[in-house]
Design a protein around this motif. Structure first.
Motif, PDB file in Angstrom:
ATOM      1  N   ARG A  30      32.161  50.044  87.691  1.00  0.00           N
ATOM      2  CA  ARG A  30      33.032  48.854  87.686  1.00  0.00           C
ATOM      3  C   ARG A  30      32.383  47.696  88.436  1.00  0.00           C
ATOM      4  O   ARG A  30      32.388  46.551  87.973  1.00  0.00           O
ATOM      5  CB  ARG A  30      34.366  49.222  88.323  1.00  0.00           C
ATOM      6  N   GLN A  34      31.107  44.009  87.139  1.00  0.00           N
ATOM      7  CA  GLN A  34      31.534  42.765  87.773  1.00  0.00           C
ATOM      8  C   GLN A  34      30.336  41.909  88.186  1.00  0.00           C
ATOM      9  O   GLN A  34      30.369  40.690  88.045  1.00  0.00           O
ATOM     10  CB  GLN A  34      32.410  43.068  88.986  1.00  0.00           C
ATOM     11  N   LEU A  37      29.110  39.984  85.377  1.00  0.00           N
ATOM     12  CA  LEU A  37      30.150  39.111  84.826  1.00  0.00           C
ATOM     13  C   LEU A  37      30.790  39.659  83.549  1.00  0.00           C
ATOM     14  O   LEU A  37      31.255  38.898  82.706  1.00  0.00           O
ATOM     15  CB  LEU A  37      29.613  37.697  84.593  1.00  0.00           C
ATOM     16  N   LYS A  39      33.795  41.266  81.596  1.00  0.00           N
ATOM     17  CA  LYS A  39      35.231  41.178  81.854  1.00  0.00           C
ATOM     18  C   LYS A  39      36.064  42.115  81.008  1.00  0.00           C
ATOM     19  O   LYS A  39      36.973  42.743  81.502  1.00  0.00           O
ATOM     20  CB  LYS A  39      35.709  39.742  81.648  1.00  0.00           C
ATOM     21  N   SER A  40      35.816  42.182  79.733  1.00  0.00           N
ATOM     22  CA  SER A  40      36.696  42.967  78.870  1.00  0.00           C
ATOM     23  C   SER A  40      36.481  44.456  79.129  1.00  0.00           C
ATOM     24  O   SER A  40      35.410  44.893  79.526  1.00  0.00           O
ATOM     25  CB  SER A  40      36.460  42.643  77.406  1.00  0.00           C
ATOM     26  N   LYS A  41      37.526  45.251  78.875  1.00  0.00           N
ATOM     27  CA  LYS A  41      37.478  46.683  79.147  1.00  0.00           C
ATOM     28  C   LYS A  41      37.871  47.448  77.895  1.00  0.00           C
ATOM     29  O   LYS A  41      39.039  47.565  77.563  1.00  0.00           O
ATOM     30  CB  LYS A  41      38.455  46.992  80.289  1.00  0.00           C
TER      31      LYS A  41
END
Length: 128
Positions: A30, A34, A37, A39-41
């Motif tokens: 995780r 981050q 950069l 963002k979507s999961k």
């Protein structure tokens, strides 16, 4: 060709012949996402990020735990289950003692269940 499998450590056992398995802390992945950069999961994105992590970082192959550790974990699980069962039985006994008709064997542990005479049990009616 040697394969390398990277898995987030979520309690899933996984074995594959001819390859190395690395189990990673999900928090590490995780944080890696981050930092870059992301963002979507989604499962597809997670697979992509696991691939990138495996290409960029040196990962330590997973080794099965020693038998002593496995035995300790099993004993810990049994202990937890016994504590849960003890709590369940204690709660059940407390609930039974709060009933309008309390059997004599609940109050006196030396009596056997069924020592209550049927006529006495039939006469006592709950007061609602």
């Amino acid at each position: 060709m040697s394969y390398r499998y990277l898995l987030p450590g979520v309690g899933v056992s996984f074995t594959r012949a001819g390859g190395q398995v690395a189990v990673l802390n999900p928090l590490i992945i995780r944080r890696f996402i981050q930092i870059h950069l992301g963002k979507s999961k989604t499962d597809r994105k997670d697979a992509y990020w696991l691939l990138r992590y495996g290409q960029q970082q040196a990962v330590k192959p997973w080794q099965p735990a020693e038998s002593v550790l496995v035995e300790c974990r099993q004993l810990e699980q049994v202990t937890e289950q016994l504590l849960k069962q003890k709590t369940m039985v204690s709660n059940l006994l407390e609930a039974l003692q709060r009933q309008p008709v309390i059997s004599t064997w609940l109050n006196n542990g030396s009596s056997r269940p069924g020592s209550c005479s049927m006529t006495r049990c039939r006469r006592s009616k709950p007061s609602y």
